[in-house]
Scaffold this motif. Structure first.
Motif, PDB file in Angstrom:
ATOM      1  N   GLU A   1       0.859  -1.188   0.000  1.00  0.00           N
ATOM      2  CA  GLU A   1       0.000   0.000   0.000  1.00  0.00           C
ATOM      3  C   GLU A   1       0.890   1.231   0.000  1.00  0.00           C
ATOM      4  O   GLU A   1       1.663   1.427   0.933  1.00  0.00           O
ATOM      5  CB  GLU A   1      -0.927   0.024   1.206  1.00  0.00           C
ATOM      6  CG  GLU A   1      -1.752   1.285   1.332  1.00  0.00           C
ATOM      7  CD  GLU A   1      -2.525   1.648   0.081  1.00  0.00           C
ATOM      8  OE1 GLU A   1      -2.460   2.822  -0.349  1.00  0.00           O
ATOM      9  OE2 GLU A   1      -3.201   0.773  -0.491  1.00  0.00           O
ATOM     10  N   PRO A   2       0.813   2.070  -1.037  1.00  0.00           N
ATOM     11  CA  PRO A   2       1.734   3.200  -1.135  1.00  0.00           C
ATOM     12  C   PRO A   2       1.360   4.450  -0.339  1.00  0.00           C
ATOM     13  O   PRO A   2       2.230   5.259  -0.040  1.00  0.00           O
ATOM     14  CB  PRO A   2       1.739   3.512  -2.631  1.00  0.00           C
ATOM     15  CG  PRO A   2       0.378   3.098  -3.086  1.00  0.00           C
ATOM     16  CD  PRO A   2       0.031   1.890  -2.253  1.00  0.00           C
TER      17      PRO A   2
ATOM     18  N   ASP B   1      -0.372   3.180   7.208  1.00  0.00           N
ATOM     19  CA  ASP B   1      -0.278   3.193   8.678  1.00  0.00           C
ATOM     20  C   ASP B   1      -1.383   2.342   9.311  1.00  0.00           C
ATOM     21  O   ASP B   1      -1.133   1.588  10.249  1.00  0.00           O
ATOM     22  CB  ASP B   1      -0.337   4.622   9.218  1.00  0.00           C
ATOM     23  CG  ASP B   1       0.925   5.417   8.905  1.00  0.00           C
ATOM     24  OD1 ASP B   1       1.944   4.806   8.512  1.00  0.00           O
ATOM     25  OD2 ASP B   1       0.878   6.654   9.036  1.00  0.00           O
ATOM     26  N   LYS B   2      -2.598   2.438   8.781  1.00  0.00           N
ATOM     27  CA  LYS B   2      -3.712   1.621   9.294  1.00  0.00           C
ATOM     28  C   LYS B   2      -3.479   0.139   8.998  1.00  0.00           C
ATOM     29  O   LYS B   2      -3.750  -0.723   9.832  1.00  0.00           O
ATOM     30  CB  LYS B   2      -5.038   2.084   8.690  1.00  0.00           C
ATOM     31  CG  LYS B   2      -5.474   3.447   9.191  1.00  0.00           C
ATOM     32  CD  LYS B   2      -6.747   3.909   8.501  1.00  0.00           C
ATOM     33  CE  LYS B   2      -7.117   5.315   8.946  1.00  0.00           C
ATOM     34  NZ  LYS B   2      -8.293   5.825   8.245  1.00  0.00           N
ATOM     35  N   LEU B   3      -2.982  -0.148   7.807  1.00  0.00           N
ATOM     36  CA  LEU B   3      -2.693  -1.523   7.413  1.00  0.00           C
ATOM     37  C   LEU B   3      -1.617  -2.127   8.314  1.00  0.00           C
ATOM     38  O   LEU B   3      -1.765  -3.243   8.824  1.00  0.00           O
ATOM     39  CB  LEU B   3      -2.239  -1.552   5.950  1.00  0.00           C
ATOM     40  CG  LEU B   3      -1.884  -2.905   5.346  1.00  0.00           C
ATOM     41  CD1 LEU B   3      -3.146  -3.750   5.179  1.00  0.00           C
ATOM     42  CD2 LEU B   3      -1.176  -2.710   4.005  1.00  0.00           C
ATOM     43  N   ALA B   4      -0.531  -1.386   8.521  1.00  0.00           N
ATOM     44  CA  ALA B   4       0.569  -1.874   9.352  1.00  0.00           C
ATOM     45  C   ALA B   4       0.109  -2.107  10.787  1.00  0.00           C
ATOM     46  O   ALA B   4       0.475  -3.107  11.415  1.00  0.00           O
ATOM     47  CB  ALA B   4       1.733  -0.882   9.314  1.00  0.00           C
ATOM     48  N   LYS B   5      -0.720  -1.223  11.293  1.00  0.00           N
ATOM     49  CA  LYS B   5      -1.240  -1.385  12.663  1.00  0.00           C
ATOM     50  C   LYS B   5      -2.133  -2.621  12.755  1.00  0.00           C
ATOM     51  O   LYS B   5      -2.056  -3.383  13.710  1.00  0.00           O
ATOM     52  CB  LYS B   5      -1.994  -0.134  13.087  1.00  0.00           C
ATOM     53  CG  LYS B   5      -2.498  -0.185  14.513  1.00  0.00           C
ATOM     54  CD  LYS B   5      -3.105   1.150  14.909  1.00  0.00           C
ATOM     55  CE  LYS B   5      -3.786   1.128  16.226  1.00  0.00           C
ATOM     56  NZ  LYS B   5      -2.991   0.873  17.377  1.00  0.00           N
ATOM     57  N   ARG B   6      -2.966  -2.836  11.740  1.00  0.00           N
ATOM     58  CA  ARG B   6      -3.874  -3.988  11.734  1.00  0.00           C
ATOM     59  C   ARG B   6      -3.098  -5.308  11.803  1.00  0.00           C
ATOM     60  O   ARG B   6      -3.513  -6.239  12.476  1.00  0.00           O
ATOM     61  CB  ARG B   6      -4.741  -3.974  10.482  1.00  0.00           C
ATOM     62  CG  ARG B   6      -5.647  -5.196  10.328  1.00  0.00           C
ATOM     63  CD  ARG B   6      -6.535  -5.109   9.112  1.00  0.00           C
ATOM     64  NE  ARG B   6      -7.478  -4.030   9.201  1.00  0.00           N
ATOM     65  CZ  ARG B   6      -8.626  -4.071   9.886  1.00  0.00           C
ATOM     66  NH1 ARG B   6      -8.962  -5.153  10.537  1.00  0.00           N
ATOM     67  NH2 ARG B   6      -9.431  -3.047   9.909  1.00  0.00           N
ATOM     68  N   TYR B   7      -1.977  -5.377  11.087  1.00  0.00           N
ATOM     69  CA  TYR B   7      -1.238  -6.631  11.018  1.00  0.00           C
ATOM     70  C   TYR B   7       0.090  -6.600  11.767  1.00  0.00           C
ATOM     71  O   TYR B   7       1.031  -7.297  11.402  1.00  0.00           O
ATOM     72  CB  TYR B   7      -1.038  -7.036   9.554  1.00  0.00           C
ATOM     73  CG  TYR B   7      -2.366  -7.333   8.899  1.00  0.00           C
ATOM     74  CD1 TYR B   7      -3.175  -8.361   9.378  1.00  0.00           C
ATOM     75  CD2 TYR B   7      -2.835  -6.565   7.847  1.00  0.00           C
ATOM     76  CE1 TYR B   7      -4.413  -8.614   8.804  1.00  0.00           C
ATOM     77  CE2 TYR B   7      -4.072  -6.823   7.265  1.00  0.00           C
ATOM     78  CZ  TYR B   7      -4.848  -7.849   7.750  1.00  0.00           C
ATOM     79  OH  TYR B   7      -6.064  -8.098   7.190  1.00  0.00           O
TER      80      TYR B   7
END
Length: 166
Positions: free
Chosen positions: A49-50, A56-62
């Motif tokens: 995700e660029p 940031d939301k993606l990284a926090k989720r996983y």
């Protein structure tokens, strides 16, 4: 379609050995069609995700919570025809995730931003991941950029899934 996709994935994808590549992962939350699969099985995955806010939301989720998502990697990258940086267009969407390599969004007043990008060949050389069993793209009409690069590189996923708004 979600029921069909679930059945296909659960039948074809071997979570012990297969690899999932998602190009345009957004925030990883609903309505992401891969969220249920990743959260249920935590397969070996790379989610790209660029855009900073969505990434940031993606990284926090996983996050690697107690090892739960140890096999799930995220990277702030777009797949493009070159490695380096490229223009990206951010639409006027309430969560800041409607974007494209082309200014082809419904809101033609999209804001131009610069994001890091890579070719599939350079991504593979840098990360040495397995040939994807499944390639999922959500690139707002630019999906062929990633799909053609994967196939031209000689990787032939069992499943190629891309977003369609029609």
């Amino acid at each position: 379609a979600d029921v069909q996709k679930r059945a296909i994935l659960e039948h074809i994808f071997d979570v012990e050995k297969d690899f999932l590549l998602v190009v345009g992962a957004s925030t990883g939350g609903w309505p992401d069609p891969n969220q249920w699969f990743i959260e249920k099985y935590a397969p070996k995955s790379l989610l790209l995700e660029p855009l900073p806010a969505a990434y940031d939301k993606l990284a926090k989720r996983y996050e690697k919570k107690n090892g739960r998502f140890a096999n799930v990697d995220v990277a702030r990258l777009a797949v493009s025809d070159k490695t380096g940086q490229t223009d990206f267009f951010l639409g006027n969407h309430r969560n800041g995730t409607n974007s494209s390599l082309l200014n082809n969004l419904p809101d033609m007043s999209a804001q131009k931003v610069v994001v890091d990008c890579t070719t599939y060949a350079d991504l593979y050389q840098a990360r040495k991941f397995p040939v994807p069993c499944m390639l999922y793209t959500d690139m707002e009409g630019c999906d062929e950029i990633a799909i053609e690069q994967v196939l031209d590189f000689g990787h032939h996923p069992k499943i190629i899934d891309f977003e369609s708004n029609k």
